[in-house]
Design a protein around this motif. Sequence first.
Motif, short mmCIF file in Angstrom:
data_model
loop_
_atom_site.label_atom_id
_atom_site.label_comp_id
_atom_site.label_asym_id
_atom_site.label_seq_id
_atom_site.Cartn_x
_atom_site.Cartn_y
_atom_site.Cartn_z
N GLU A 107 10.12 2.15 0.65
CA GLU A 107 11.32 1.95 1.47
C GLU A 107 11.06 1.24 2.79
O GLU A 107 11.81 0.33 3.17
CB GLU A 107 12.02 3.29 1.72
N PRO A 108 10.03 1.62 3.56
CA PRO A 108 9.79 0.92 4.84
C PRO A 108 9.57 -0.58 4.66
O PRO A 108 10.00 -1.38 5.50
CB PRO A 108 8.53 1.60 5.39
N TYR A 109 8.93 -0.95 3.56
CA TYR A 109 8.67 -2.37 3.31
C TYR A 109 9.94 -3.10 2.88
O TYR A 109 10.11 -4.29 3.18
CB TYR A 109 7.57 -2.51 2.26
N LEU A 110 10.83 -2.39 2.21
CA LEU A 110 12.12 -2.99 1.85
C LEU A 110 12.94 -3.25 3.11
O LEU A 110 13.62 -4.29 3.21
CB LEU A 110 12.88 -2.06 0.91
N LEU A 111 12.88 -2.34 4.05
CA LEU A 111 13.60 -2.53 5.31
C LEU A 111 13.03 -3.71 6.09
O LEU A 111 13.78 -4.53 6.64
CB LEU A 111 13.53 -1.25 6.15
N LEU A 112 11.71 -3.81 6.14
CA LEU A 112 11.08 -4.93 6.84
C LEU A 112 11.42 -6.26 6.17
O LEU A 112 11.60 -7.28 6.85
CB LEU A 112 9.56 -4.74 6.86
N ALA A 113 11.53 -6.24 4.85
CA ALA A 113 11.78 -7.48 4.10
C ALA A 113 13.17 -8.03 4.36
O ALA A 113 13.42 -9.22 4.14
CB ALA A 113 11.59 -7.23 2.61
N LYS A 114 14.09 -7.20 4.83
CA LYS A 114 15.45 -7.67 5.07
C LYS A 114 15.51 -8.77 6.13
O LYS A 114 16.37 -9.65 6.07
CB LYS A 114 16.34 -6.49 5.50
N SER A 115 14.59 -8.72 7.09
CA SER A 115 14.62 -9.71 8.16
C SER A 115 13.40 -10.62 8.15
O SER A 115 13.20 -11.41 9.07
CB SER A 115 14.70 -9.00 9.52
N ALA A 116 12.57 -10.51 7.12
CA ALA A 116 11.33 -11.29 7.07
C ALA A 116 11.51 -12.53 6.20
O ALA A 116 12.23 -12.52 5.21
CB ALA A 116 10.20 -10.44 6.52
N ARG A 117 10.81 -13.58 6.56
CA ARG A 117 10.79 -14.80 5.77
C ARG A 117 9.40 -15.43 5.90
O ARG A 117 8.69 -15.21 6.87
CB ARG A 117 11.86 -15.80 6.23
N GLY A 118 9.04 -16.23 4.91
CA GLY A 118 7.79 -16.98 4.98
C GLY A 118 6.56 -16.11 5.12
O GLY A 118 6.36 -15.16 4.35
N ALA A 119 5.73 -16.42 6.12
CA ALA A 119 4.47 -15.71 6.31
C ALA A 119 4.68 -14.22 6.53
O ALA A 119 3.87 -13.40 6.11
CB ALA A 119 3.70 -16.32 7.48
N ALA A 120 5.78 -13.86 7.20
CA ALA A 120 6.06 -12.44 7.45
C ALA A 120 6.33 -11.71 6.13
O ALA A 120 5.88 -10.57 5.93
CB ALA A 120 7.25 -12.29 8.38
N ALA A 121 7.04 -12.35 5.22
CA ALA A 121 7.31 -11.75 3.91
C ALA A 121 6.02 -11.63 3.11
O ALA A 121 5.79 -10.62 2.42
CB ALA A 121 8.33 -12.59 3.15
N ALA A 122 5.17 -12.64 3.19
CA ALA A 122 3.89 -12.59 2.49
C ALA A 122 3.03 -11.45 3.02
O ALA A 122 2.35 -10.76 2.26
CB ALA A 122 3.16 -13.92 2.65
N ARG A 123 3.08 -11.24 4.32
CA ARG A 123 2.30 -10.15 4.93
C ARG A 123 2.80 -8.79 4.44
O ARG A 123 2.00 -7.86 4.23
CB ARG A 123 2.39 -10.24 6.45
N ILE A 124 4.09 -8.66 4.24
CA ILE A 124 4.66 -7.41 3.72
C ILE A 124 4.10 -7.12 2.33
O ILE A 124 3.77 -5.97 1.99
CB ILE A 124 6.20 -7.48 3.70
#
Length: 225
Positions: free
Chosen positions: A27-44
Amino acid sequence: MTNTAGASGSGSGASSSPSSASLARIEPYLLLAKSARGAAAARIIHEATAAPGCYVFAELADTPAVNDLSADTATHGKTLALLELFMYGTLADYQARPDAYPPLSPAHLAKLRQLTLVTLASQSRMLSYRHLVDALQLSGDEAGSSSSTPNATLAPTMVRKLEDAIIEAMYSGLVAGKLDQKKLRFHVDSVMGRDVAGQEELKGMEEQLREWYVVLYNDSTMLVL
């Protein structure tokens, strides 16, 4: 990426849905993914696949952040392959093409070993220690290098190492069963379901449930007799 959380494999081990605890860990990673794109999404993806207790990733794979990475496979192809490895793959898949993935941390390798055990347990109700040592890549000089080596040649330290790995997976809720220390084998009672790749795996799940029903029916009939 469209996927379903469920049982993996087409063998005779009984598979169950992922535990609520495992689903909660993502769940915490799903929440982070809502506003992440590109390198930030890859880091998740990197963090989630290594995180303790996260064993199913279908919801993460279906987020817009992860889907957007598919538009730039030159940059994020290995990260997407990493996610698929932890959704469906095993240590053998990683060893076959290590260059297809980013470098794996010790935490990644430890979890992939657990997920490999889950896959094996979903395919067979009885797993020999020799087979598990090889598949989980626990073997070293003391255990012998050939998968055809009899169980009797497994060093006591290797047996303990394997049993510790199985017990850890049992405490984590990934598998349930019994260790047969005399015959050196693991009897599988149930196993957590992994993410399902597509229709072919769903058909395999259906066949697996049929086989398991037959086993349970035969066992109950013998008890009545």
